[in-house]
Design a protein around this motif. Structure first.
Motif, PDB file in Angstrom:
ATOM      1  N   ILE A   1       0.844  -1.202   0.000  1.00 47.07           N
ATOM      2  CA  ILE A   1       0.000   0.000   0.000  1.00 47.07           C
ATOM      3  C   ILE A   1       0.873   1.243   0.000  1.00 47.07           C
ATOM      4  CG2 ILE A   1      -1.588   1.355   1.436  1.00 47.07           C
ATOM      5  CD1 ILE A   1      -2.838  -1.393   2.283  1.00 47.07           C
ATOM      6  N   ASP A   2       1.884   1.267   0.841  1.00 47.98           N
ATOM      7  CA  ASP A   2       2.799   2.415   0.898  1.00 47.98           C
ATOM      8  C   ASP A   2       3.474   2.673  -0.437  1.00 47.98           C
ATOM      9  OD1 ASP A   2       2.327   3.144   3.530  1.00 47.98           O
ATOM     10  OD2 ASP A   2       4.073   2.077   4.324  1.00 47.98           O
ATOM     11  N   LEU A   3       3.745   1.615  -1.187  1.00 43.19           N
ATOM     12  CA  LEU A   3       4.413   1.757  -2.479  1.00 43.19           C
ATOM     13  C   LEU A   3       3.441   2.047  -3.620  1.00 43.19           C
ATOM     14  CD1 LEU A   3       6.997  -1.122  -2.028  1.00 43.19           C
ATOM     15  CD2 LEU A   3       7.514   1.339  -2.195  1.00 43.19           C
ATOM     16  N   GLY A   4       2.142   2.082  -3.320  1.00 43.14           N
ATOM     17  CA  GLY A   4       1.154   2.464  -4.320  1.00 43.14           C
ATOM     18  C   GLY A   4       0.512   1.329  -5.085  1.00 43.14           C
ATOM     19  N   TYR A   5       0.793   0.092  -4.725  1.00 47.16           N
ATOM     20  CA  TYR A   5       0.154  -1.028  -5.408  1.00 47.16           C
ATOM     21  C   TYR A   5      -1.313  -1.131  -5.004  1.00 47.16           C
ATOM     22  CZ  TYR A   5       4.814  -2.839  -6.529  1.00 47.16           C
ATOM     23  OH  TYR A   5       6.082  -2.991  -7.006  1.00 47.16           O
ATOM     24  N   ARG A   6      -2.122  -1.618  -5.907  1.00 49.00           N
ATOM     25  CA  ARG A   6      -3.471  -2.056  -5.555  1.00 49.00           C
ATOM     26  C   ARG A   6      -3.305  -3.452  -4.958  1.00 49.00           C
ATOM     27  NH1 ARG A   6      -8.226  -4.007  -9.554  1.00 49.00           N
ATOM     28  NH2 ARG A   6      -9.728  -4.524  -7.930  1.00 49.00           N
TER      29      ARG A   6
END
Length: 193
Positions: free
Chosen positions: A144-149
């Motif tokens: 989540i922190d890295l922007g993945y769904r």
């Protein structure tokens, strides 16, 4: 769903958690069929992580040294390196499935996994494995922190502690609902195929 931008990230389905060790997770047996379903259907899109202990507690720094002083039977010198292997049914899928080793709960700490996945254009992760309240939780929050769904496959994650497994699913489903979806493996596969 774009059929080229996702991977199945399977956390720590290893012999040291499946067999008779202090870290045994009995529920692994119950979730293995769902994990194998997605991994066999898409082995080229599966990345298995392995939690790799140090040879000795003295090889670690800070609180990790204290951790392995407590769990000295789980160091490689005492446990044996073969126990780090994936369970045989999953090891048989490598290759084309891949293995990523880590020495911490999170697979994101070194940056290497993210570098590889970002280089491949991966935007979404379907997460399975164990334990829901430790390494799966660290993997999901890091993603989540890295922007993945993130899609957490609730019938394909497990823990040695039912209460914190349930609490982790509730936490992730409630607090991170914009960035994380909780789904059943079959429902995910019906959309991904």
């Amino acid at each position: 769903m774009n059929d080229t931008n996702w991977i199945h990230l399977c956390i720590d389905m290893q012999r040291m958690f499946a067999e008779d060790t202090p870290w045994h997770v009995p529920w692994m047996r119950e979730v293995s069929p769902q994990i194998l379903e997605i991994a066999k259907y898409h082995p080229q899109r599966t990345v298995f992580t392995r939690f790799v202990p140090p040879k000795r507690a003295d090889d670690m720094r800070g609180m990790w040294r204290s951790y392995y002083e407590k769990w000295d039977t789980m160091t490689l010198d005492r446990l044996g390196p073969e126990m780090v292997d994936l369970v045989p049914s999953m090891k048989a899928l490598v290759p084309p499935a891949r293995i990523f080793d880590k020495m911490t709960y999170s697979p994101w700490t070194t940056g290497e996994l993210h570098r590889v996945l970002a280089g491949e254009g991966v935007e979404m992760l379907a997460i399975s494995g164990g334990e829901t309240d430790v390494c799966v939780l660290a993997a999901a929050i890091g993603a989540i922190d890295l922007g993945y769904r993130v899609i957490l496959l609730k019938d394909a994650v497990c823990s040695g502690a039912d209460e914190t497994h349930d609490a982790s699913l509730e936490l992730l489903g409630d607090r991170f609902s914009v960035q994380l979806e909780i789904a059943l493996t079959g429902d995910f596969l019906s959309r991904a195929c």
